[in-house]
Design a protein around this motif. Structure first.
Motif, PDB file in Angstrom:
ATOM      1  N   CYS A 173      32.184 -52.281 -35.016  1.00  0.00           N
ATOM      2  CA  CYS A 173      32.033 -50.989 -34.361  1.00  0.00           C
ATOM      3  C   CYS A 173      33.241 -50.735 -33.456  1.00  0.00           C
ATOM      4  O   CYS A 173      33.652 -51.613 -32.696  1.00  0.00           O
ATOM      5  CB  CYS A 173      30.733 -51.003 -33.549  1.00  0.00           C
ATOM      6  N   CYS A 233      31.813 -50.438 -29.418  1.00  0.00           N
ATOM      7  CA  CYS A 233      31.373 -51.572 -28.594  1.00  0.00           C
ATOM      8  C   CYS A 233      31.847 -52.909 -29.159  1.00  0.00           C
ATOM      9  O   CYS A 233      31.546 -53.951 -28.602  1.00  0.00           O
ATOM     10  CB  CYS A 233      29.851 -51.567 -28.479  1.00  0.00           C
ATOM     11  N   ASN A 278      30.864 -54.511 -31.615  1.00  0.00           N
ATOM     12  CA  ASN A 278      29.823 -55.308 -32.263  1.00  0.00           C
ATOM     13  C   ASN A 278      30.171 -55.488 -33.742  1.00  0.00           C
ATOM     14  O   ASN A 278      30.595 -54.550 -34.408  1.00  0.00           O
ATOM     15  CB  ASN A 278      28.479 -54.595 -32.116  1.00  0.00           C
ATOM     16  N   CYS A 307      25.105 -48.766 -35.677  1.00  0.00           N
ATOM     17  CA  CYS A 307      25.453 -49.986 -34.963  1.00  0.00           C
ATOM     18  C   CYS A 307      24.202 -50.545 -34.303  1.00  0.00           C
ATOM     19  O   CYS A 307      23.443 -49.815 -33.661  1.00  0.00           O
ATOM     20  CB  CYS A 307      26.515 -49.663 -33.926  1.00  0.00           C
ATOM     21  N   CYS A 345      25.004 -50.306 -30.180  1.00  0.00           N
ATOM     22  CA  CYS A 345      25.152 -49.054 -29.436  1.00  0.00           C
ATOM     23  C   CYS A 345      24.649 -47.848 -30.213  1.00  0.00           C
ATOM     24  O   CYS A 345      24.744 -46.727 -29.740  1.00  0.00           O
ATOM     25  CB  CYS A 345      26.613 -48.848 -29.019  1.00  0.00           C
TER      26      CYS A 345
HETATM   27 ZN   LIG Z   1      28.578 -50.267 -31.468  1.00  0.00          ZN
END
Ligand SMILES: [Zn+2]
Length: 73
Positions: free
Chosen positions: A16, A19, A21, A35, A38
């Motif tokens: 992502c 963030c 991730n 995601c 987030c």
């Molecule tokens: Zn994210």
């Protein structure tokens, strides 16, 4: 007799851009993938292969592909 198997399922390891991730997503998803951290949309279905979702404001993708995971199972 063993025929060569087609790779039909392709998984993508994406990160992502909001963030950072990282998660594995199915590359031919029929539904939107968000995601897990987030909730930003990462992939949008197109009928065949899914595409990286783009931010409508910046036109930049919400995620980038780190790795393509092809598995012949
Ligand atoms: Zn994210």
């Amino acid at each position: 007799m063993v025929k060569s198997r087609k790779v039909r399922s392709r998984f993508l390891y994406v990160q992502c851009n909001h963030c950072n991730n990282k998660q594995v997503v199915f590359g031919c998803t029929k539904t939107k993938v968000n995601c897990l951290a987030c909730n930003t949309p990462l992939l949008v279905p197109t009928g065949g292969k899914a595409l990286l979702a783009k931010n409508p404001a910046t036109k930049l993708p919400n995620a980038h592909i780190l790795e393509i995971l092809d598995r012949n199972l």
